[in-house]
Structure formats: structure tokens, C-alpha cells
Motif scaffolding. Structure first.
Motif, PDB file in Angstrom:
ATOM      1  N   ALA A  96       0.738  -1.423   0.076  1.00  0.00           N
ATOM      2  CA  ALA A  96       0.057  -0.004   0.165  1.00  0.00           C
ATOM      3  C   ALA A  96       0.844   1.337   0.023  1.00  0.00           C
ATOM      4  N   CYS A  97       2.029   1.048   0.215  1.00  0.00           N
ATOM      5  CA  CYS A  97       3.081   2.134   0.228  1.00  0.00           C
ATOM      6  C   CYS A  97       3.484   2.463  -1.276  1.00  0.00           C
ATOM      7  N   ILE A  98       3.295   1.849  -2.044  1.00  0.00           N
ATOM      8  CA  ILE A  98       3.658   1.842  -3.620  1.00  0.00           C
ATOM      9  C   ILE A  98       2.352   2.392  -4.127  1.00  0.00           C
ATOM     10  N   LEU A  99       2.437   3.819  -4.671  1.00  0.00           N
ATOM     11  CA  LEU A  99       1.302   4.613  -4.849  1.00  0.00           C
ATOM     12  C   LEU A  99       0.679   4.032  -6.077  1.00  0.00           C
ATOM     13  N   HIS A 100       1.332   3.447  -7.174  1.00  0.00           N
ATOM     14  CA  HIS A 100       0.646   2.957  -8.160  1.00  0.00           C
ATOM     15  C   HIS A 100       0.941   1.247  -8.297  1.00  0.00           C
ATOM     16  N   TYR A 101       0.943   0.647  -7.325  1.00  0.00           N
ATOM     17  CA  TYR A 101       1.033  -0.632  -7.171  1.00  0.00           C
ATOM     18  C   TYR A 101      -0.156  -1.259  -8.015  1.00  0.00           C
ATOM     19  N   SER A 102       0.215  -2.383  -8.840  1.00  0.00           N
ATOM     20  CA  SER A 102      -1.049  -3.044  -9.602  1.00  0.00           C
ATOM     21  C   SER A 102      -0.570  -4.393  -9.959  1.00  0.00           C
ATOM     22  N   ALA A 103       0.313  -5.011  -9.265  1.00  0.00           N
ATOM     23  CA  ALA A 103       0.652  -6.359  -9.374  1.00  0.00           C
ATOM     24  C   ALA A 103      -0.441  -7.106  -8.916  1.00  0.00           C
ATOM     25  N   ASN A 104      -1.167  -6.863  -7.709  1.00  0.00           N
ATOM     26  CA  ASN A 104      -2.202  -7.476  -7.115  1.00  0.00           C
ATOM     27  C   ASN A 104      -2.164  -9.104  -6.895  1.00  0.00           C
ATOM     28  N   ARG A 105      -0.860  -9.543  -6.594  1.00  0.00           N
ATOM     29  CA  ARG A 105      -1.028 -10.973  -6.339  1.00  0.00           C
ATOM     30  C   ARG A 105      -0.401 -11.505  -5.089  1.00  0.00           C
ATOM     31  N   ASP A 106      -0.278 -10.880  -4.086  1.00  0.00           N
ATOM     32  CA  ASP A 106       0.483 -11.249  -2.910  1.00  0.00           C
ATOM     33  C   ASP A 106      -1.032 -11.551  -1.983  1.00  0.00           C
ATOM     34  N   LYS A 107      -0.603 -12.323  -1.180  1.00  0.00           N
ATOM     35  CA  LYS A 107      -1.646 -12.964  -0.094  1.00  0.00           C
ATOM     36  C   LYS A 107      -1.849 -11.790   1.075  1.00  0.00           C
ATOM     37  N   ILE A 108      -3.132 -11.591   1.298  1.00  0.00           N
ATOM     38  CA  ILE A 108      -3.494 -10.820   2.316  1.00  0.00           C
ATOM     39  C   ILE A 108      -3.293 -11.532   3.681  1.00  0.00           C
ATOM     40  N   LYS A 109      -2.542 -10.825   4.525  1.00  0.00           N
ATOM     41  CA  LYS A 109      -2.432 -11.545   5.875  1.00  0.00           C
ATOM     42  C   LYS A 109      -3.176 -11.005   7.174  1.00  0.00           C
ATOM     43  N   GLU A 110      -3.413 -11.624   8.203  1.00  0.00           N
ATOM     44  CA  GLU A 110      -4.047 -11.485   9.286  1.00  0.00           C
ATOM     45  C   GLU A 110      -3.711 -10.393   9.804  1.00  0.00           C
ATOM     46  N   GLY A 111      -4.366  -9.249  10.103  1.00  0.00           N
ATOM     47  CA  GLY A 111      -3.840  -7.925  10.837  1.00  0.00           C
ATOM     48  C   GLY A 111      -3.585  -7.028   9.701  1.00  0.00           C
ATOM     49  N   ASP A 112      -3.451  -7.253   8.443  1.00  0.00           N
ATOM     50  CA  ASP A 112      -3.191  -6.269   7.412  1.00  0.00           C
ATOM     51  C   ASP A 112      -4.046  -5.143   7.204  1.00  0.00           C
ATOM     52  N   LEU A 113      -3.785  -3.836   6.815  1.00  0.00           N
ATOM     53  CA  LEU A 113      -4.490  -3.245   6.265  1.00  0.00           C
ATOM     54  C   LEU A 113      -4.478  -3.360   4.850  1.00  0.00           C
ATOM     55  N   VAL A 114      -5.793  -3.295   4.044  1.00  0.00           N
ATOM     56  CA  VAL A 114      -5.944  -3.220   2.584  1.00  0.00           C
ATOM     57  C   VAL A 114      -6.023  -1.844   2.233  1.00  0.00           C
ATOM     58  N   LEU A 115      -5.422  -1.261   0.997  1.00  0.00           N
ATOM     59  CA  LEU A 115      -5.718  -0.173   0.413  1.00  0.00           C
ATOM     60  C   LEU A 115      -6.197  -0.377  -1.161  1.00  0.00           C
ATOM     61  N   VAL A 116      -7.402   0.073  -1.381  1.00  0.00           N
ATOM     62  CA  VAL A 116      -7.649  -0.104  -2.715  1.00  0.00           C
ATOM     63  C   VAL A 116      -7.837   1.248  -3.582  1.00  0.00           C
ATOM     64  N   ASP A 117      -7.575   1.242  -4.645  1.00  0.00           N
ATOM     65  CA  ASP A 117      -7.892   2.608  -5.713  1.00  0.00           C
ATOM     66  C   ASP A 117      -8.332   2.242  -6.769  1.00  0.00           C
ATOM     67  N   LEU A 118      -9.684   2.815  -7.268  1.00  0.00           N
ATOM     68  CA  LEU A 118     -10.329   1.811  -8.117  1.00  0.00           C
ATOM     69  C   LEU A 118     -11.484   2.617  -8.757  1.00  0.00           C
ATOM     70  N   GLY A 119     -12.028   2.408  -9.641  1.00  0.00           N
ATOM     71  CA  GLY A 119     -13.254   3.258 -10.421  1.00  0.00           C
ATOM     72  C   GLY A 119     -13.730   2.665 -11.462  1.00  0.00           C
ATOM     73  N   ALA A 120     -15.121   2.500 -11.898  1.00  0.00           N
ATOM     74  CA  ALA A 120     -15.744   2.327 -12.842  1.00  0.00           C
ATOM     75  C   ALA A 120     -15.871   3.512 -13.872  1.00  0.00           C
ATOM     76  N   SER A 121     -16.093   3.170 -14.995  1.00  0.00           N
ATOM     77  CA  SER A 121     -16.348   4.330 -15.940  1.00  0.00           C
ATOM     78  C   SER A 121     -17.520   4.123 -16.968  1.00  0.00           C
ATOM     79  N   TRP A 122     -18.347   5.063 -17.279  1.00  0.00           N
ATOM     80  CA  TRP A 122     -19.648   4.855 -17.951  1.00  0.00           C
ATOM     81  C   TRP A 122     -19.496   6.002 -19.228  1.00  0.00           C
ATOM     82  N   GLU A 123     -19.620   5.582 -20.524  1.00  0.00           N
ATOM     83  CA  GLU A 123     -19.382   6.246 -21.604  1.00  0.00           C
ATOM     84  C   GLU A 123     -18.000   7.084 -21.479  1.00  0.00           C
ATOM     85  N   TYR A 124     -17.010   6.503 -20.818  1.00  0.00           N
ATOM     86  CA  TYR A 124     -15.841   7.095 -20.732  1.00  0.00           C
ATOM     87  C   TYR A 124     -15.668   8.086 -19.353  1.00  0.00           C
ATOM     88  N   TYR A 125     -16.760   8.505 -18.968  1.00  0.00           N
ATOM     89  CA  TYR A 125     -16.767   9.137 -17.827  1.00  0.00           C
ATOM     90  C   TYR A 125     -16.344   8.301 -16.370  1.00  0.00           C
TER      91      TYR A 125
END
Length: 419
Positions: A240-269
Motif C-alpha cells: 500500500a506504500c507503492i502509490l501505483h502498485y498494480s501487481a495485485n498477487r500477494d496474499k492478504i495476511k491477518e492484521g493487514d490493512l488493505v488499500l484499494v484505489d479503483l473506479g468504474a467508467s460509463w461512456e468514458y466518464y
């Protein structure tokens, strides 16, 4: 991309009318949809249309060009399309012919792409056009996308006195303040994002992978006929300290915080959201302390966001609040030390691109502008990265948080995760 009924033909006609009003006698604007790019072998990257071209035309077809010019006080426009190719259409599907394209996009004159050079030569050589405007969103002339730069270079070589100018500032001014149809498209993207993030949070557990967590978000986005605004960040622990991290393959550990940065688009908006939450549903005391400091920074900036407010000052507000709270907590000895833990800007305009055009330090917020706020703090030595972000619409006297229904306070997050 699935098309909505909101951005109809008339919307794009109205944008072209504005551009034709902007053009002076002897000026022409030429805008390219772009072309498909090869990935590997015979596989192509998914085509993504140039957004300024789409803004004017509503057309999503590659290898298409829009030309608008003003001569003797009259504004004229032409759409240039690829010639029919039955062999290619067996692989890609049918593309509209001249009559169909003219009707679909509301452009009276439609020609084939191989006629573009002749039309430009005719306009320039007869003295009717002396200035060409291109879409130069990139930083330098050399960075301009092909075939835009090739076309400009060729024309300058053939007609050295031809003036070449940049239309991107015009698009930036136009696109900053959203029309009702654009706001409606943003609302669909934001509603879908809210639903998808809640669905993802409800299914997140320790021992699953970041990619499995991401898949729950993807399921809702695609089920609702939306696209992705950008590549999803689904980061656990130190990732979560890598601002543009996108590998998204590590295992989530007990006690971890999860950071997600994401969004949908409609008509490109686009929608753009960041949330940080404990994978097991319960913040530790340290996580809670740091999280509430970031939330305080976001809340202070939200309260100040209104018409007439300088947008760049909102970052200073959130940074000042977080720095003061970090000093009170004994984490910093002086407010300026926050620079070690606050690594990015606190927001950006949003629209046809996630980081949309129109950024300017002097910008004052206006009604119907849309932007994000996203303060964050990052402590890699503790494996803690926290960012909280919402998509906002400037209203008459404040701002509306279009993504407010995603749990955000510690109490809301814990109650939701544990339910």
C-alpha cells in the motif's frame, strides 16, 4: 463499451458548435480518433479513443478524423472514415459507411480517410486556411501521438508559412465544467463503483490474494455494463506504500490493512475512489490512530470545497490538519516533517480521463466541476499505507460526494466488515 442514452448525438453536436464558434476565419481544427496498437503476435491492445475526438464527435471508431474549419464567416465540418473492407470486417465487425456515419454522428459531409490529404491541400493552397489547430495534450511537440505529428510535420514541410497551434487549452476550458449529460454519466460510474467496492469489502478475508479481492470488484463493474476507469490498485500491507502498485498477487495476511484505489467508467466518464480497511474487519489501535488522522484531513478539505475556492489550497488544508494531528500524537516533532509520509497531491480533476484536463494552480472551483480529494499517509517501515478518496461534484454552495455510500469512518467500516 456499452453506450448509454445520456450522451446522445445532440450532446456532441453542441460541443462541435462551441468549437466552430471558437474558430476564427482561416483556422481549421483536425482531430484524430487514434489507431489500434499491436500487443504481441497478431493480438492488439483494446482500442481506446482519443477523448477530445470523442467529446466532439461521439465516434469510437479507430482510424477516423474530424476536420472543422471556418472560411468567409461560415463554419464547416467533415468526418473522414476508413473505406469499407469486407475482409477486415469479418474479424472486427461492420463499420458504418458514409451515409450511416453522417446520420449517426450528425455530420453532413463524410469522406474516406484517403481523401484527407487532398482536402487539406485544397484548403491551404487556395489561401482559405492559414492556421491548423491540433490536439497536443502531451508535454512537447515531439511527444505528440502518431499520426498527429506526422501529419503536422508533413503539412509544415509542404507549406512553411502554415501556422500550427494547439487546441488542447480550449478543450481543457470546455471540459472542466460538466454539462448535465456528463454529470449523469459520472453518477452511473460512481453508483457502480460504490456497489462494487461494498461487494468487494464484504468478501475480503485474510489468506485470499489481492487479485481474488479485486475480482469481486470486477464482477460488479462488468455485470453493470461499465468499464474500468484505470488499472485497479489492490494492495495489502507494505504494498500500500507503492502509490501505483498494480501487481495485485500477494496474499492478504491477518492484521493487514488493505488499500484499494479503483473506479468504474460509463461512456468514458470516470469514478475514482480510494478506501483503506482492515482485512479481518478490526483496526488495531495504531491503525485506527493513523486512519483517523487521514480522515480528518479529508473532512477538512471537503468542508472547504465550494465555488470560488482555489482547488490547490484544499491540499494545503488537508496537509495542515494531518500534520497538526501527527504532532499531537507524538509521531512528528514538527509539522514540516509530514513530507516524509505524505507523498502525492490531494486530488485532481476527473472526467473523460481519471486525471482529467484542466489542472491549473490558479483554478477556482465552479459549480458543476468534478474532482477528487485523496489525502494519504504512508509508513513503509510499519507496512501501513492509508489513502481515502472520493469523487466530488461542485454544487451551488459546496460539494456533493458522489461516492459517499462506501463506508468511510472507522465505525462504519468495522460494522460493515463484521456484518
Amino acid at each position: 463499451m456499452r453506450r448509454s442514452k445520456m450522451l446522445d448525438r445532440q450532446f456532441h453536436i453542441s460541443r462541435r458548435e462551441k468549437f466552430l464558434e471558437f474558430l476564427k476565419d482561416g483556422q481549421a481544427g483536425i482531430f484524430f480518433a487514434g489507431s489500434t496498437k499491436m500487443m504481441a503476435g497478431d493480438e492488439e491492445y483494446p482500442f481506446s479513443v482519443n477523448r477530445n475526438f470523442f467529446y466532439l464527435t461521439g465516434c469510437e471508431e479507430p482510424d477516423t478524423v474530424y476536420l472543422a474549419y471556418r472560411q468567409k464567416g461560415a463554419g464547416k465540418e467533415v468526418l473522414f472514415i476508413r473505406r469499407p473492407d469486407p475482409r477486415l470486417e469479418r474479424y472486427e465487425g461492420p463499420r458504418p459507411g458514409k451515409a450511416e456515419a453522417g446520420q449517426k454522428y450528425g455530420i453532413a459531409e463524410v469522406c474516406f480517410l484517403d481523401e484527407l490529404s487532398g482536402r487539406l491541400a485544397e484548403l491551404i493552397s487556395c489561401g482559405g486556411v492559414g492556421t491548423l489547430l491540433f490536439d497536443q495534450e502531451e508535454g512537447t511537440w515531439q511527444d505528440m501521438a502518431e499520426p498527429v505529428r506526422q501529419t503536422a510535420d508533413r503539412l509544415k514541410k509542404d507549406w512553411p508559412r502554415l501556422a500550427v497551434e494547439n487546441a488542447a487549452p480550449w478543450f481543457a476550458r470546455m471540459r472542466r465544467v460538466k454539462q448535465p449529460e456528463e454529470i449523469a454519466a459520472h453518477r452511473i460510474a460512481c453508483r457502480t463503483t460504490v456497489e462494487a467496492v461494498r461487494y468487494m469489502m464484504a468478501h475480503t478475508r485474510p489468506e485470499m490474494t489481492e487479485g481474488q479481492m479485486e475480482a469481486y470488484f470486477d464482477f460488479i463493474v462488468k455485470s453493470r455494463g461499465c468499464g474500468h476507469a484505470f488499472a485497479t490498485v489492490a494492495a495489502t500491507g507494505k504494498n500500500a506504500c507503492i502509490l501505483h502498485y498494480s501487481a495485485n498477487r500477494d496474499k492478504i495476511k491477518e492484521g493487514d490493512l488493505v488499500l484499494v484505489d479503483l473506479g468504474a467508467s460509463w461512456e468514458y466518464y470516470c469514478a475514482d475512489v480510494s478506501r483503506t480497511f482492515p482485512a479481518n474487519g478490526k483496526f488495531t489501535p495504531r491503525q485506527r490512530l493513523l486512519y483517523e488522522i487521514v480522515l480528518a484531513g479529508l473532512t477538512a478539505a471537503l468542508e472547504a470545497a465550494k465555488p470560488g475556492q482555489r482547488k490547490d489550497e484544499l491540499q494545503l488544508i488537508s496537509k495542515r490538519v494531518m500534520a497538526d494531528e501527527l504532532v499531537k500524537a507524538g509521531i512528528l516533532s514538527a509539522p514540516e516533517e509530514i513530507e516524509k509520509y505524505y507523498l502525492h497531491g490531494s486530488g485532481h480533476f476527473i472526467g473523460l480521463y481519471t486525471h482529467d484536463v484542466g489542472e491549473d494552480p490558479e483554478n477556482l472551483l465552479q459549480k458543476n466541476m468534478m474532482f477528487t480529494l485523496e489525502p494519504g499517509l504512508y509508513f513503509p517501515e510499519e507496512g501501513i499505507g492509508i489513502r481515502i478518496e472520493d469523487t466530488l461534484l461542485v454544487t451551488e454552495d459546496g460539494c456533493e460526494v458522489l461516492t459517499a455510500d462506501i463506508p468511510k469512518t472507522v465505525e462504519e467500516i468495522e460494522a460493515f466488515m463484521q456484518s
